[in-house]
Design a protein around this motif. Structure first.
Motif, short mmCIF file in Angstrom:
data_model
loop_
_atom_site.label_atom_id
_atom_site.label_comp_id
_atom_site.label_asym_id
_atom_site.label_seq_id
_atom_site.Cartn_x
_atom_site.Cartn_y
_atom_site.Cartn_z
N ARG A 1 38.59 47.81 47.10
CA ARG A 1 39.19 49.13 47.25
C ARG A 1 39.79 49.63 45.94
NH1 ARG A 1 42.95 48.28 52.37
NH2 ARG A 1 43.67 50.37 51.77
N VAL A 2 40.39 48.72 45.19
CA VAL A 2 40.91 49.09 43.87
C VAL A 2 39.78 49.51 42.95
CG1 VAL A 2 41.95 48.13 41.77
CG2 VAL A 2 43.05 47.76 43.98
N ARG A 3 38.71 48.73 42.92
CA ARG A 3 37.59 49.03 42.02
C ARG A 3 36.89 50.32 42.42
NH1 ARG A 3 34.75 43.30 40.36
NH2 ARG A 3 34.35 44.41 38.40
N ALA A 4 37.00 50.70 43.70
CA ALA A 4 36.39 51.95 44.18
C ALA A 4 37.28 53.16 43.90
CB ALA A 4 36.11 51.84 45.67
N GLY A 5 38.47 52.94 43.36
CA GLY A 5 39.37 54.04 43.03
C GLY A 5 40.17 54.56 44.20
N GLU A 6 40.29 53.78 45.29
CA GLU A 6 40.99 54.26 46.47
C GLU A 6 42.48 54.45 46.23
OE1 GLU A 6 42.01 52.61 50.95
OE2 GLU A 6 40.02 52.21 50.10
N PHE A 7 43.04 53.68 45.32
CA PHE A 7 44.49 53.72 45.09
C PHE A 7 44.91 54.61 43.93
CE2 PHE A 7 43.64 49.88 47.40
CZ PHE A 7 44.70 49.76 48.28
N GLY A 8 43.94 55.08 43.16
CA GLY A 8 44.30 55.87 41.99
C GLY A 8 43.15 55.93 41.00
N PRO A 9 43.44 55.93 39.72
CA PRO A 9 42.38 56.10 38.72
C PRO A 9 41.39 54.94 38.71
CG PRO A 9 44.44 55.46 37.67
CD PRO A 9 44.77 55.78 39.08
N ASP A 10 40.19 55.22 38.30
CA ASP A 10 39.15 54.20 38.14
C ASP A 10 39.68 53.12 37.19
OD1 ASP A 10 36.92 52.69 37.41
OD2 ASP A 10 35.59 54.42 37.28
N PRO A 11 39.73 51.85 37.62
CA PRO A 11 40.27 50.81 36.74
C PRO A 11 39.46 50.63 35.46
CG PRO A 11 39.36 49.84 38.74
CD PRO A 11 39.40 51.32 38.96
N SER A 12 38.22 51.10 35.43
CA SER A 12 37.45 50.99 34.19
C SER A 12 37.98 51.93 33.11
CB SER A 12 35.97 51.28 34.45
OG SER A 12 35.78 52.65 34.79
N THR A 13 38.82 52.89 33.50
CA THR A 13 39.42 53.81 32.52
C THR A 13 40.80 53.35 32.05
OG1 THR A 13 40.52 55.19 34.20
CG2 THR A 13 38.22 55.72 33.68
N GLN A 14 41.28 52.23 32.58
CA GLN A 14 42.62 51.74 32.27
C GLN A 14 42.51 50.48 31.41
OE1 GLN A 14 45.25 53.79 33.68
NE2 GLN A 14 43.32 54.90 33.99
N ARG A 15 43.07 50.55 30.19
CA ARG A 15 42.93 49.43 29.26
C ARG A 15 44.26 48.73 29.03
NH1 ARG A 15 38.16 48.83 26.90
NH2 ARG A 15 36.64 50.52 27.19
N ILE A 16 44.18 47.41 28.94
CA ILE A 16 45.37 46.59 28.72
C ILE A 16 45.78 46.65 27.25
CG2 ILE A 16 46.24 44.21 28.68
CD1 ILE A 16 46.06 45.49 31.45
N ALA A 17 47.04 47.04 27.03
CA ALA A 17 47.55 47.14 25.66
C ALA A 17 48.12 45.81 25.17
CB ALA A 17 48.63 48.22 25.59
N VAL A 18 48.74 45.07 26.08
CA VAL A 18 49.44 43.83 25.69
C VAL A 18 49.14 42.75 26.71
CG1 VAL A 18 51.69 42.76 25.23
CG2 VAL A 18 51.33 45.17 24.66
N ALA A 19 48.84 41.57 26.22
CA ALA A 19 48.70 40.38 27.07
C ALA A 19 49.54 39.27 26.45
CB ALA A 19 47.25 39.96 27.18
N PHE A 20 50.23 38.51 27.29
CA PHE A 20 51.09 37.46 26.75
C PHE A 20 51.33 36.38 27.79
CE2 PHE A 20 53.73 40.73 28.62
CZ PHE A 20 54.76 40.06 29.27
N SER A 21 51.78 35.22 27.34
CA SER A 21 52.16 34.16 28.26
C SER A 21 53.63 33.82 28.04
CB SER A 21 51.29 32.92 28.08
OG SER A 21 51.52 32.32 26.81
N THR A 22 54.28 33.38 29.10
CA THR A 22 55.68 32.98 29.06
C THR A 22 55.77 31.54 29.54
OG1 THR A 22 56.32 35.25 29.63
CG2 THR A 22 58.02 33.55 29.84
N ARG A 23 56.39 30.69 28.75
CA ARG A 23 56.53 29.28 29.11
C ARG A 23 58.01 28.94 29.23
NH1 ARG A 23 52.12 26.40 25.02
NH2 ARG A 23 50.28 27.50 25.82
N GLN A 24 58.33 28.16 30.25
CA GLN A 24 59.72 27.85 30.53
C GLN A 24 59.82 26.42 31.04
OE1 GLN A 24 60.82 28.18 34.24
NE2 GLN A 24 62.97 28.70 34.08
N SER A 25 60.90 25.75 30.64
CA SER A 25 61.24 24.45 31.22
C SER A 25 62.72 24.51 31.58
CB SER A 25 60.97 23.32 30.22
OG SER A 25 61.26 22.06 30.79
N VAL A 26 63.08 23.98 32.76
CA VAL A 26 64.46 24.13 33.21
C VAL A 26 64.91 22.89 33.97
CG1 VAL A 26 63.75 25.25 35.35
CG2 VAL A 26 66.05 25.62 34.50
N ARG A 27 66.18 22.57 33.83
CA ARG A 27 66.86 21.63 34.72
C ARG A 27 68.24 22.20 34.95
NH1 ARG A 27 66.94 15.33 33.55
NH2 ARG A 27 64.75 15.66 34.17
#
Length: 288
Positions: free
Chosen positions: A26-52
């Motif tokens: 449904r997302v790929r068909a544009g049911e929720f808004g703009p065609d996802p093929s027209t939306q480009r990712i500007a930033v990608a990142f990973s977050t690493r955490q260790s906790v006690r």
């Protein structure tokens, strides 16, 4: 900032997704808004955490892939060390339709989460109810989040809850409510109280009255069988979601009874006050 308008009748929420694949289609068909093929990712990142946490015997590690589209950040947790560095580079500048079909499941989930965060942000108009987290230590915030999550489980005292994705603060909050639990996590081990952690959640489903599951089930492919079990048996399924916080509300009324959504930045990244977003759906067989 311009808001994206959903392609649904005014005042109506989109129909619940019939399955994870149905939501993607449904997302790929544009049911929720703009065609996802027209939306480009500007930033990608990973977050690493260790906790006690102070006063706790054990600790844990987290690693999360996040993608940014405008003001929206979508995320998917991965097992520490399993995400190739090349995956992050592969996401930058890519359109969301391509990433929705990426070979790596965490990339696909993060892409879906990002798109839905963009078109259906966590607002009251979209069904979200904010729950404030206090400033303070990571343990204080963890316990506050646990109360927000476990308060969504609509069962009578003494009921047994299958917990998938062991967080000791959640188990502590269930104890405070007088609920029994069966802790499950792929990593195994023991809880803070020395209880064995089961590694096969599906083997424990039948003997539990409700399920409390991490959004990480989206990333490892176990969400759909859980959703189908909850729907078939009319069993409460509550999701606590850093992974897929914008994805999981799409299944309310289709197996998921409630969601505690926590988009990036997560409570463990900041000592200041914060907010999680709670969504309530119908609880099958709930005690009233």
């Amino acid at each position: 900032m311009n808001q994206v308008v959903l392609r649904t009748p005014a005042g109506e929420a989109p129909a619940p997704a019939a399955s994870y694949d149905d939501l993607v289609a449904r997302v790929r068909a544009g049911e929720f808004g703009p065609d996802p093929s027209t939306q480009r990712i500007a930033v990608a990142f990973s977050t690493r955490q260790s906790v006690r946490h102070e006063g706790r015997e054990g600790g844990y590690r987290n690693e999360v892939l996040s993608l940014r589209l405008g003001a929206a950040v979508g995320s998917c947790a991965v097992e520490p060390g399993e995400l190739p560095d090349a995956a992050i580079e592969d996401c930058v500048g890519a359109d969301l339709d391509r990433l929705l079909g990426h070979e790596l499941r965490p990339v696909r989930v993060a892409a879906l989460d990002t798109y839905l965060m963009h078109v259906r942000p966590h607002t009251p108009a979209n069904g979200a109810r904010p729950w404030s987290l206090p400033a303070g230590s990571s343990l204080r915030k963890s316990r506050a989040r646990a109360r927000a999550v476990t308060g969504l489980i609509d069962v009578v005292p003494g009921a047994r809850v299958l917990v998938i994705g062991v967080v000791n603060s959640l188990l502590e909050a269930l104890r405070e409510r007088g609920l029994a639990y069966v802790p499950c996590d792929l990593k195994g081990g023991t809880t803070e109280w020395g209880e064995p952690v089961h590694t096969d959640a599906f083997a424990e489903l039948e003997r539990c009255d409700a399920v409390l599951a991490s959004g990480m089930t989206l990333g490892n492919g176990s969400f759909e069988p859980l959703r189908e079990h909850a729907l078939r048996h009319r069993k409460p399924l509550v999701m606590f979601a850093q992974t897929g916080s914008a994805v999981l509300p799409g299944f309310l009324g289709s197996g998921v009874s409630a969601v505690c959504a926590e988009p990036y930045p997560f409570f463990w990244l900041d000592g200041g006050s914060g907010i999680v977003h709670r969504y309530h759906g119908e609880t099958p067989g709930a005690a009233r």
